[in-house]
Design an enzyme around this catalytic site. Structure first.
Site, short mmCIF file in Angstrom:
data_model
loop_
_atom_site.label_atom_id
_atom_site.label_comp_id
_atom_site.label_asym_id
_atom_site.label_seq_id
_atom_site.Cartn_x
_atom_site.Cartn_y
_atom_site.Cartn_z
N LYS A 112 0.81 -1.22 0.00
CA LYS A 112 0.00 0.00 0.00
C LYS A 112 0.83 1.26 0.00
O LYS A 112 0.58 2.20 -0.77
CB LYS A 112 -0.94 -0.01 1.21
CG LYS A 112 -1.77 1.26 1.34
CD LYS A 112 -2.82 1.16 2.42
CE LYS A 112 -2.24 1.10 3.81
NZ LYS A 112 -3.28 1.25 4.86
N ASN B 145 -9.90 11.70 16.13
CA ASN B 145 -8.52 11.24 16.24
C ASN B 145 -7.94 10.96 14.86
O ASN B 145 -8.49 10.16 14.09
CB ASN B 145 -8.48 9.97 17.10
CG ASN B 145 -7.10 9.37 17.16
OD1 ASN B 145 -6.10 10.08 17.14
ND2 ASN B 145 -7.05 8.04 17.26
N ASP C 156 0.70 5.76 5.34
CA ASP C 156 -0.37 5.87 4.34
C ASP C 156 -1.11 7.20 4.43
O ASP C 156 -2.25 7.31 3.99
CB ASP C 156 -1.35 4.70 4.47
CG ASP C 156 -2.07 4.68 5.82
OD1 ASP C 156 -1.74 5.52 6.70
OD2 ASP C 156 -2.97 3.84 6.00
N LYS D 252 14.55 11.28 -25.44
CA LYS D 252 14.95 10.40 -24.34
C LYS D 252 16.47 10.45 -24.23
O LYS D 252 17.18 10.25 -25.22
CB LYS D 252 14.48 8.96 -24.61
CG LYS D 252 14.67 7.99 -23.44
CD LYS D 252 16.00 7.29 -23.45
CE LYS D 252 16.16 6.37 -24.64
NZ LYS D 252 17.47 5.64 -24.57
N ARG E 14 20.44 8.98 -50.30
CA ARG E 14 19.14 8.53 -50.81
C ARG E 14 19.29 8.18 -52.27
O ARG E 14 20.25 8.56 -52.94
CB ARG E 14 18.09 9.64 -50.64
CG ARG E 14 18.39 10.91 -51.39
CD ARG E 14 17.24 11.90 -51.31
NE ARG E 14 17.51 13.09 -52.11
CZ ARG E 14 17.67 14.32 -51.62
NH1 ARG E 14 17.60 14.52 -50.31
NH2 ARG E 14 17.90 15.34 -52.42
N HIS F 144 9.19 19.29 -35.25
CA HIS F 144 8.04 18.51 -35.70
C HIS F 144 8.37 17.03 -35.84
O HIS F 144 9.41 16.66 -36.40
CB HIS F 144 7.53 18.97 -37.08
CG HIS F 144 7.59 20.43 -37.32
ND1 HIS F 144 6.66 21.31 -36.83
CD2 HIS F 144 8.49 21.18 -38.01
CE1 HIS F 144 6.97 22.53 -37.21
NE2 HIS F 144 8.08 22.48 -37.92
#
Length: 452
Positions: free
Chosen positions: A25, A173, A108, A337, A426, A349
């Site tokens: 948790k 409490n 928690d 990244k 290319r 773009h």
């Protein structure tokens, strides 16, 4: 709390079965940090302070998280779950060292603040032996009521045992307590388990303090601050409260948010001056945004550094290890990244930049991809200062594009390009005059119905 030492014990041994998750948790996140991290961060720190966390058996991941957040933390295991007082005594060794103050918090309750934990210590300095944190509940049903007489806490009355008058009390409490360190251990050790569950409850300390002729006090805070998390619904509610708190802090610090309710921040997000955040932006952990930067709509940032007057988005994704220099631009549908963009670099773009360094004032055209992964390892792309990469180019790492170099549009670059050189990789364009007309005529002829 000048001159007083303090031990804080954070109880984090609960299973959290109502979360319906294999994750402990206290390791669920709110605003990019675990529930436990929020509480450990709020705990007193600095000279004269010490910190302990009590975890459940087999929950090494919880202990690891505690040590990651606060390397100074001591961890103890509660081998049997026999109540809150039993959990505290799992850290008996730390208590026995004799700090002036003992603060007991819960792993928690991520919204608890450092200020509230500090305020709980003040009555101890004034002579109280026990301080209980209370809040006024909008609906007190189910909570233990704090019975106060002339400013002193006389009892914590559980719902089932409360009289009609006591049930009308809204002061409840919160569970968090602080003890005078000189008497804490002897008080907690007196707590028995003569109840239906056979457990040792920390709330029984109030009656022991009173019977010993000592003083118990109450410190109040808001209901939001002491929200305990036991379900995914409560986790979502805590996230909502935390986000409202973080947005207000950012706005108060001078950040411009066009639609604050649509912006999500992390607890550690850092802003400079005159930052603008447009609608529908998600900022994860580890992000710093310097003066004058603009984060446009629908952008997602995690573990990234944004320089002065830089621009991000719209629709940009900045992953861990991204660093933008002054005036750098990452535009629409760009993902980065482990990428460094120096001052003035532009990636405007439809581009992926991973494991790369882009020099100052370089321009990366639309549709450019740094091909950084060959199925086995990641490789770096280095683009020099002032370089220009034409649209729809693929840079196959490891590769270096020199300063001032040009890469022709549509190129696949597999070898290093020297400074100020032109690289074109290319196929050569071929033009066949009249080919399109002849092609159409052939197709139309084939579609004509055949006659017998």
């Amino acid at each position: 709390m000048t001159g007083r030492s303090c031990l804080t014990i954070v109880l984090a041994a609960g299973e959290g079965t109502r979360m319906r998750s294999s994750l402990p948790k206290v390791l669920h996140p709110v605003a990019g940090q675990t529930l436990l991290a929020h509480v450990l961060t709020a705990a007193p720190s600095g000279p004269g302070t010490s910190l302990a966390a009590v975890v459940g058996p087999g929950h090494e991941a919880v202990a690891d998280e505690a040590r990651h957040v606060r390397p100074d933390v001591m961890t103890f295991v509660q081998h049997e779950r026999l109540g809150t007082a039993h959990a505290v005594l799992a850290a008996r060794e730390a208590i026995a060292r004799g700090a002036d103050d003992l603060v007991i918090a819960f792993g928690d309750t991520p919204l608890i603040s450092a200020d509230t934990l500090a305020r709980m210590r003040a009555p101890l300095q004034a002579g109280a032996s026990l301080v209980v944190l209370g809040f006024h509940a909008a609906d007190p049903t189910g909570y233990g009521r704090l019975i106060v007489d002339n400013g002193r806490l006389t009892a914590i009355r559980e719902q089932a045992d409360a009289s009609a008058d006591e049930r009308s009390i809204t002061l409840c409490n919160a569970g968090v307590m602080a003890f005078d360190g000189k008497t804490a251990l002897q008080i907690i050790e007196k707590i028995g388990n003569a109840n239906s569950k056979g457990e040792y409850y920390l709330t029984d300390a109030v009656s022991i303090v009173r019977e010993s002729g000592l003083t118990a006090a109450v410190i109040e805070t808001s209901e939001d601050e002491v929200r305990g998390i036991n379900t995914k619904a409560q986790l979502a509610e805590a996230e909502q409260v935390m986000q409202a708190r973080l947005r207000k802090e950012a706005l108060d610090a001078g950040v411009t948010m066009v639609a604050p309710d649509t912006v999500f921040l992390a607890a550690d997000t850092s802003f400079g001056k005159d930052v603008t955040i447009e609608p529908y932006v998600v900022i994860g952990p580890g992000v710093t945004i310097a003066d004058g930067a603009v984060i446009h709509s629908f952008s997602h940032l995690v573990q990234a550094s944004i320089g002065r007057n830089a621009s991000v988005g719209p629709y940009a994704r900045l992953r861990p290890g991204t660093s933008l220099g002054e005036g750098a631009r990452v535009g629409n549908f760009v993902e980065t990244k482990a990428a460094v963009l120096e001052a003035g670099a532009k990636v405007n773009h439809l581009t992926y930049v991973g494991d790369a360094h882009i020099g100052a004032n370089a321009n990366i055209g639309a549709g450019t991809i740094t091909c950084n992964y060959d199925g086995f390892g990641k490789y770096r792309t280095e683009i020099g200062e002032g370089a220009f990469v034409g649209s729809n180019s693929s840079l196959v790492a490891p590769v270096k594009i020199g300063a001032g170099a040009y890469v022709g549009s549509g190129s696949v670059v597999t070898r290093n390009v020297p400074d100020d050189a032109l690289a074109v990789g290319r196929g050569q364009q071929t033009v066949r005059e009249g080919w399109a007309r002849r092609f159409r005529e052939m197709k139309l002829l084939a579609k004509k119905p055949k006659t017998g």
